[in-house]
Design an enzyme around this catalytic site. Structure first.
Site, short mmCIF file in Angstrom:
data_model
loop_
_atom_site.label_atom_id
_atom_site.label_comp_id
_atom_site.label_asym_id
_atom_site.label_seq_id
_atom_site.Cartn_x
_atom_site.Cartn_y
_atom_site.Cartn_z
N ASP A 371 0.86 -1.16 0.00
CA ASP A 371 0.00 0.00 0.00
C ASP A 371 0.91 1.23 0.00
OD1 ASP A 371 -2.33 1.45 0.12
OD2 ASP A 371 -2.41 1.44 2.30
N ASP A 563 -1.76 -1.70 6.39
CA ASP A 563 -2.04 -1.45 7.80
C ASP A 563 -2.73 -2.63 8.47
OD1 ASP A 563 -4.61 -1.40 6.86
OD2 ASP A 563 -4.95 0.73 7.21
N ASP A 567 -7.04 -3.13 4.49
CA ASP A 567 -6.81 -3.98 3.33
C ASP A 567 -6.96 -5.46 3.67
OD1 ASP A 567 -6.03 -1.95 1.33
OD2 ASP A 567 -4.41 -1.56 2.72
#
Length: 675
Positions: A371, A563, A567
């Site tokens: 990410d 995190d 996700d």
């Protein structure tokens, strides 16, 4: 040395030695109870040295008696040293180191584990005594006991980093009650209590800083040596050490629910998740050992049919040698120890693995998907550039914008406030309205000010000479008194070690891809700065899942770094889910397979390197054990190997394997100290 076995409710053996029991069957609180005398304030290191010294007492006594007996047999003949006296002398030398092993063999049989390593050693050495090979019987058991001592020391070394974490919570804390300072056990502290923390003291529970500011050493939690500064209202965690002045903290979490407790529990339960290699060796040993016992019996008895000058004692000796050689100690001991070492080395560097299986999985990772926000960037928006018309009073306009944005809770407003500072109290806003999807319109001193995107400029027919498509970052356009002033760009800051991370991953032959819900131009800009060639922006959660499936369809093992919460679908689909900043979120610790505690992406290549090192050492040990044992087994069956070769094949290989496993802790891994 005494061996303790633990069995589950089905009677299945859970571990081989007392040192393994600590990992396999104790939860965080039990371990804390076991280590009450090891907390930082009251830890007497002299007891550790004394305990280590005591481990060597039985082997030392045994070796003195053995060497003396050998001397009496060969170099210093004594008339009285024969028959029953000689037998008793050797028997005492044997019993000192052999009794714990025989006891464990009986306990194992009682609990259904008949073909244990302890039974093999017992049969071989008692058999050697039966045929009069006293020195060799004592020597085999003696070397086995020495191997167990070194195993204990090696496992203790692997546990040191976890014990260091255990040391981080003091048993007592100082609280304020009715205006008086009072010292109480940390377990009795309640949520809402006020803790006083002096310089140099450790915090025992999670809380909120009441004092204006403080600086903490967080190395026990993150492996990070730099002090961490906190201001009033910010969260502080158990295990942090106060560096400067006396401070006060309000407790927000129960002792057993603190982040450190969760981390301790996670690390100590990690060995419950076995790596495939470890599971294979356990299954292999259960099949291998009975077969070896049967072969030893056949070696002893079958030759009676085919050999004309068959001598029972000679073939029994060969069978006993065969048993000693076949003992799977090197595999059973060194492989779990290798994984303990990997988990310990990782926790020392602020990387938490939820199981040794993830060490193996990460060692094989070919592709890391990451990410952007919060992983490779700080997740905090900052002002990047200010582009105003030449005749503009920049300082005055920024003060007006700051006053307008003070009415918004958007991250952009926070970025403006952080850049400009406190709102000027002399600025009086007459009216303010928020235009959804556009920005803010305010009136100050009877003059209209517009702060938002370029759509806001279009809405109020403000002419501008800027092409919004040419601007990479999030843009805040400004118009004052019906005139276009210019724009401010806001962007998330790239982490200082992010580019270094991508560089190191490339050296490890790991491909990287960035996925983000942010706009494509921003993602492209960040990716180009970091050297990431494959990136995608404007993605919804389901789009990220599709991209990850596409990568996996190319038969690549994939890890996802994020995190651990937002996700979740992508984390579930990946082979290894890695969460950044585990100290910040309980959910992160629960969701991810691997947790990077200090939020630094440069720990990713380090984690992979630790996984690769662990896997390499484990397979080195497996190869060494099989090759040496195969050679000596063949020699033993042919009568060409004595008990001394058997001792090397068993205990010698075990010691080499143990020392090899310890290298995992001593290896220097990719460092991020410069950050």
């Amino acid at each position: 040395m005494s061996h303790q076995h633990t069995y589950n409710d089905k009677g299945e053996q859970l571990c081989c030695t007392q040192t393994h029991k600590v990992y396999q069957n104790a939860n965080a609180e039990e371990l804390l109870d076991n280590h009450k005398d090891h907390n930082h304030e009251g830890h007497d290191h002299s007891h550790e040295g004394e305990h280590t010294w005591r481990l060597f007492i039985p082997p030392v006594l045994s070796v003195i008696l053995l060497l003396t007996a050998i001397a009496f047999d060969n170099w210093l003949p004594q008339g009285w040293f024969k028959d029953s006296i000689r037998f008793i002398w050797y028997l005492i030398a044997y019993a000192i180191v052999g009794f714990p092993v025989i006891k464990d063999a009986l306990v194992s049989i009682k609990n259904g584990d008949i073909f244990s390593e302890f039974l093999l050693m017992t049969i071989a050495t008692v058999g050697a005594f039966a045929i009069g090979e006293y020195p060799e019987a004592v020597a085999v058991m003696l070397f086995y006991a020495v191997g167990e001592v070194f195993q204990t020391l090696a496992v203790s070394r692997a546990k040191k980093n976890i014990q260091f974490l255990l040391d981080q919570r003091p048993d007592e804390v100082t609280i304020f009650e009715n205006g008086q300072a009072k010292t109480i056990p940390a377990l009795q502290t309640k949520i809402g209590d006020i803790i006083q923390l002096k310089p140099g003291e450790k915090l025992g529970l999670d809380g909120e800083l009441i004092s204006d500011s403080a600086s903490f050493n967080t190395s026990a939690l993150t492996g990070e040596s730099k002090p961490d500064s906190k201001i009033q209202g910010e969260a502080v965690l158990a295990g942090m050490i106060n560096l400067n002045t006396v401070i006060q903290i309000r407790v927000t979490t129960a002792y057993e629910d603190s982040k450190l407790s969760k981390i301790l529990e996670l690390v100590q339960n990690a060995t419950a998740q076995k790596a495939p290699t470890e599971l294979f060796i356990r299954k292999f040993a259960k099949i291998y050992t009975p077969i070896v016992v049967l072969l030893a019996i056949l070696i002893c008895l079958i030759p009676a049919i085919f050999v004309s000058n068959y001598v029972f004692n000679d073939w029994l000796y060969r069978a006993l040698v065969f048993l000693v050689i076949s003992c799977p100690c090197a595999l059973v001991i060194s492989i779990p120890l290798g994984y303990f070492g990997g988990i310990g080395a990782a926790s020392k560097n602020g990387i938490l693995f939820k199981g040794s299986n993830y060490l193996d999985a990460l060692a094989n990772i070919q592709h890391i998907v990451m990410d952007k926000t919060g992983t490779m960037t700080e997740g905090v928006f900052r002002v990047q550039e200010i582009v105003f018309q030449p005749e503009t009073d920049q300082k005055h306009i920024l003060k007006l914008v700051n006053a307008v944005e003070n009415h918004s809770t958007h991250p952009i407003a926070t970025a403006i406030h952080d850049y400009v500072g406190e709102v000027d109290s002399n600025i009086k806003i007459q009216e303010t309205e928020e235009i959804p999807g556009h920005g803010l319109r305010s009136v100050i001193d009877n003059k209209e000010i517009l702060v938002g995107n370029f759509k806001l400029m279009d809405k109020y027919n403000i002419k501008y000479d800027t092409n919004p498509q040419d601007i990479v970052y999030t843009t805040l356009a400004i118009a004052y008194d019906k005139k276009y002033i210019g724009y401010i760009t806001i962007a998330d800051q790239i982490k200082e070690d992010a580019a270094y991370t991508i560089e190191q991953l490339a050296k490890l032959n790991v491909n990287t891809t960035m996925l983000s819900g942010d706009k494509s131009s921003v993602v492209a800009h960040v990716a180009q700065q970091l050297g990431i060639k494959q990136y995608y922006g404007d993605l919804l959660p389901e789009d990220k899942v599709s991209k990850l499936k596409e990568i996996k369809s190319k038969n690549q093992s994939v890890a996802f770094v994020g995190d651990g919460v937002n996700d979740a679908p992508v984390v579930a689909l990946s082979d290894v889910g890695i969460a950044m900043g585990g100290l910040g979120s309980d959910a992160t610790i629960e969701t991810a397979d691997v947790v990077i505690q200090d939020d630094k992406p440069s720990k990713l290549p380090m984690a992979i390197q630790i996984g690769k090192k662990t896997k390499s050492v484990v397979w080195q040990n497996i190869t060494l054990a099989f090759v040496v044992k195969a050679i000596v087994l063949i020699l033993g069956a042919g009568g060409l190997a004595t008990m001394w070769e058997a001792v090397f094949a068993d205990v010698g290989v075990s010691l080499i394997a143990i020392l090899n496993a310890v290298r995992i802790l001593n290896t220097q891994y990719i460092s991020n100290d410069k950050f």
